[in-house]
Design a protein around this motif. Structure first.
Motif, PDB file in Angstrom:
ATOM      1  N   ALA A  81      56.355  42.175  34.449  1.00 54.66           N
ATOM      2  CA  ALA A  81      55.854  43.538  34.232  1.00 54.66           C
ATOM      3  C   ALA A  81      54.981  43.604  32.979  1.00 54.66           C
ATOM      4  O   ALA A  81      53.957  44.311  32.952  1.00 54.66           O
ATOM      5  CB  ALA A  81      57.030  44.510  34.109  1.00 54.66           C
ATOM      6  N   GLY A  82      55.338  42.824  31.956  1.00 52.40           N
ATOM      7  CA  GLY A  82      54.563  42.820  30.726  1.00 52.40           C
ATOM      8  C   GLY A  82      53.213  42.125  30.851  1.00 52.40           C
ATOM      9  O   GLY A  82      52.353  42.255  29.977  1.00 52.40           O
ATOM     10  N   LEU A  83      53.045  41.370  31.947  1.00 53.58           N
ATOM     11  CA  LEU A  83      51.807  40.590  32.110  1.00 53.58           C
ATOM     12  C   LEU A  83      50.822  41.236  33.074  1.00 53.58           C
ATOM     13  O   LEU A  83      49.674  40.800  33.176  1.00 53.58           O
ATOM     14  CB  LEU A  83      52.146  39.185  32.617  1.00 53.58           C
ATOM     15  N   LEU A  84      51.281  42.251  33.825  1.00 53.86           N
ATOM     16  CA  LEU A  84      50.404  42.877  34.815  1.00 53.86           C
ATOM     17  C   LEU A  84      49.774  44.130  34.223  1.00 53.86           C
ATOM     18  O   LEU A  84      50.437  44.912  33.549  1.00 53.86           O
ATOM     19  CB  LEU A  84      51.186  43.226  36.088  1.00 53.86           C
ATOM     20  N   SER A  85      48.501  44.311  34.501  1.00 56.79           N
ATOM     21  CA  SER A  85      47.779  45.478  33.983  1.00 56.79           C
ATOM     22  C   SER A  85      47.225  46.291  35.155  1.00 56.79           C
ATOM     23  O   SER A  85      47.118  45.790  36.279  1.00 56.79           O
ATOM     24  CB  SER A  85      46.631  45.020  33.087  1.00 56.79           C
ATOM     25  N   ASP A  86      46.887  47.544  34.874  1.00 53.49           N
ATOM     26  CA  ASP A  86      46.397  48.405  35.952  1.00 53.49           C
ATOM     27  C   ASP A  86      44.994  48.031  36.395  1.00 53.49           C
ATOM     28  O   ASP A  86      44.638  48.249  37.551  1.00 53.49           O
ATOM     29  CB  ASP A  86      46.433  49.878  35.505  1.00 53.49           C
ATOM     30  N   SER A  87      44.196  47.513  35.476  1.00 52.04           N
ATOM     31  CA  SER A  87      42.834  47.178  35.895  1.00 52.04           C
ATOM     32  C   SER A  87      42.323  45.983  35.086  1.00 52.04           C
ATOM     33  O   SER A  87      42.921  45.588  34.100  1.00 52.04           O
ATOM     34  CB  SER A  87      41.918  48.380  35.686  1.00 52.04           C
ATOM     35  N   THR A  95      45.740  41.682  37.019  1.00 51.21           N
ATOM     36  CA  THR A  95      45.900  43.082  37.442  1.00 51.21           C
ATOM     37  C   THR A  95      46.954  43.170  38.552  1.00 51.21           C
ATOM     38  O   THR A  95      47.197  42.204  39.281  1.00 51.21           O
ATOM     39  CB  THR A  95      44.589  43.666  37.981  1.00 51.21           C
ATOM     40  N   ARG A  96      47.537  44.367  38.665  1.00 48.06           N
ATOM     41  CA  ARG A  96      48.492  44.590  39.758  1.00 48.06           C
ATOM     42  C   ARG A  96      47.850  44.363  41.128  1.00 48.06           C
ATOM     43  O   ARG A  96      48.483  43.908  42.065  1.00 48.06           O
ATOM     44  CB  ARG A  96      49.024  46.027  39.696  1.00 48.06           C
ATOM     45  N   GLY A  97      46.563  44.705  41.211  1.00 49.20           N
ATOM     46  CA  GLY A  97      45.832  44.523  42.480  1.00 49.20           C
ATOM     47  C   GLY A  97      45.742  43.061  42.870  1.00 49.20           C
ATOM     48  O   GLY A  97      45.990  42.696  44.023  1.00 49.20           O
ATOM     49  N   THR A  98      45.408  42.215  41.905  1.00 48.67           N
ATOM     50  CA  THR A  98      45.329  40.775  42.195  1.00 48.67           C
ATOM     51  C   THR A  98      46.707  40.227  42.560  1.00 48.67           C
ATOM     52  O   THR A  98      46.849  39.458  43.515  1.00 48.67           O
ATOM     53  CB  THR A  98      44.777  40.008  40.963  1.00 48.67           C
ATOM     54  N   GLY A 146      36.466  36.119  46.099  1.00 45.25           N
ATOM     55  CA  GLY A 146      35.613  36.451  44.960  1.00 45.25           C
ATOM     56  C   GLY A 146      36.058  35.918  43.611  1.00 45.25           C
ATOM     57  O   GLY A 146      35.444  36.243  42.582  1.00 45.25           O
ATOM     58  N   PHE A 147      37.125  35.100  43.575  1.00 45.95           N
ATOM     59  CA  PHE A 147      37.511  34.487  42.295  1.00 45.95           C
ATOM     60  C   PHE A 147      36.580  33.307  42.030  1.00 45.95           C
ATOM     61  O   PHE A 147      36.082  32.674  42.972  1.00 45.95           O
ATOM     62  CB  PHE A 147      38.974  34.019  42.354  1.00 45.95           C
ATOM     63  N   ASP A 148      36.338  33.010  40.734  1.00 43.50           N
ATOM     64  CA  ASP A 148      35.346  31.959  40.481  1.00 43.50           C
ATOM     65  C   ASP A 148      35.917  30.571  40.755  1.00 43.50           C
ATOM     66  O   ASP A 148      37.125  30.367  40.773  1.00 43.50           O
ATOM     67  CB  ASP A 148      34.710  32.100  39.083  1.00 43.50           C
ATOM     68  N   GLN A 149      35.012  29.638  40.953  1.00 40.30           N
ATOM     69  CA  GLN A 149      35.357  28.278  41.369  1.00 40.30           C
ATOM     70  C   GLN A 149      36.277  27.583  40.358  1.00 40.30           C
ATOM     71  O   GLN A 149      37.202  26.881  40.738  1.00 40.30           O
ATOM     72  CB  GLN A 149      34.074  27.437  41.488  1.00 40.30           C
ATOM     73  N   GLU A 150      35.996  27.792  39.079  1.00 37.61           N
ATOM     74  CA  GLU A 150      36.781  27.089  38.060  1.00 37.61           C
ATOM     75  C   GLU A 150      38.248  27.534  38.098  1.00 37.61           C
ATOM     76  O   GLU A 150      39.177  26.729  38.021  1.00 37.61           O
ATOM     77  CB  GLU A 150      36.189  27.351  36.667  1.00 37.61           C
ATOM     78  N   TYR A 151      38.445  28.847  38.237  1.00 34.03           N
ATOM     79  CA  TYR A 151      39.800  29.391  38.341  1.00 34.03           C
ATOM     80  C   TYR A 151      40.499  28.865  39.598  1.00 34.03           C
ATOM     81  O   TYR A 151      41.641  28.377  39.542  1.00 34.03           O
ATOM     82  CB  TYR A 151      39.728  30.926  38.371  1.00 34.03           C
TER      83      TYR A 151
END
Lengths: 227, 227
Positions: A221-227, B2-5, B87-92
């Motif tokens: 939870a401490g590592l996730l951000s909203d955006s 992010t929470r979305g990712t 859409g994540f970059d190649q290095e990642y």
């Protein structure tokens, strides 16, 4: 019992369990426990006891394929038919049938004869201790049930009051409460000797799982951000 | 991250494991262990670590269906493809791929980055202690392998030098030897804390099974006659 009769019954048992190593191992253990229990009692009919042990789970496949069926009921009828068709007398076949019919926990269908009580106890003994833990976990693998459920706040439930099936649910609902339900003193004392291994394992597994979720969810939870 | 990712990766993981509660539970535990280990280290890239943990076993189904495939190799390519296509970059994507590719014991394919070493350790930690016992037993249920083999004289083998697969064989061949193979101090100490639970369970189960066969076979032999 003659070796010939033993082989006849053993082969019939094996033919009923052709795809499950676990069921087969269980049958031999139940037979061996039963003989150990019987050694402490008088007037045991070993011909009945050995047959009942070997054949007690031959209705498992039918119950697995159709959970509405009771393997004790199905197995007892299969055993009776097999024995009478192979020339054993009706009275003997009936004694074996009664043992198998009453080997499950059922309020209205309790074991009556010494052999039936020994089979019941020997079968239950195999759900105690480390063996009971191992068999329950193997079964969870076969039926794809999880080790534990999560509570609404996302931490691991210890199984108490769980509705959803899991290993912890079965431990709390069943495995924990076996130890005062034996008919024979020998089985009760063997079960008691095995009890601590099950208790210790359950607590270790719960501690390992619960601490991972408790600390890990906070860290995440401490590592996730909203955006 | 992010929470979305996180949700995107979590949902992809779940879609790859749709029929196995056990695999799913394992992935969350590995993620949580990894965050605990990472908390003791500096310069950890949490974006790489979280993605690698969530996706590390997405090649399991392919390996289960075709044992010639390595789930680490398959999963690493699936993860790379999924990340670059989203859409994540190649290095990642490449860093995540490397972590997943090296998370199994392989002499020629060892983890290099801090995140790869943490994933490796977190994954191995889940094979230690009571959890390692539980997961191995569940797997034996899934693949229908027995708890133990019998030696030629009919007594229970403790697994040492067994060729045939069984729970005891796997304990002796694999589970017993995990504890000095960690890259991080934190994982090694967590494993050591869990070790005794596994050792105790193995010995209890062996004692219960072996004593039943040893005494029971003798008792049975005394009850069987030639005619």
């Amino acid at each position: 019992m003659t070796r010939g009769t033993y082989s006849l019954l053993e082969n019939y048992m094996l033919s009923c369990m052709d795809d499950s190593a676990h069921d087969r191992e269980h049958v031999y253990r139940v037979l061996y426990y039963a003989l150990e229990i019987a050694g402490t009692l008088e007037d045991v009919d070993y011909n009945v006891l050995i047959a009942a042990c070997l054949l007690h789970d031959i209705g498992r496949k039918e119950q697995f394929e159709n959970p509405a069926l009771c393997h004790a009921a199905v197995g007892s009828e299969k055993a009776f038919t097999f024995l009478t068709e192979h020339g054993f007398d009706q009275e003997y076949a009936e004694q074996v049938r009664q043992c198998i019919r009453t080997h499950r926990y059922r309020k209205n269908n309790q074991p009556q004869s010494p052999e039936a009580k020994i089979l019941f106890d020997a079968d239950k003994l195999d759900v105690t201790g480390a063996m009971g833990i191992a068999r329950t976990l193997i079964y969870k693998g076969i039926v794809s049930e999880p080790l534990y459920s999560l509570l609404p706040d996302g931490i691991v439930s210890d199984g108490t009051n769980d509705d959803a099936p899991s290993f912890f649910q079965e431990y709390k609902y069943k495995l924990e409460h076996l130890y005062d339900r034996f008919y024979t003193e020998k089985a009760a004392s063997l079960a008691e000797e095995r009890r601590q291994a099950a208790v210790t394992f359950y607590h270790s597994l719960y501690r390992e799982a619960a601490s991972a979720y408790r600390d890990g969810r906070d860290a995440l939870a401490g590592l996730l951000s909203d955006s």
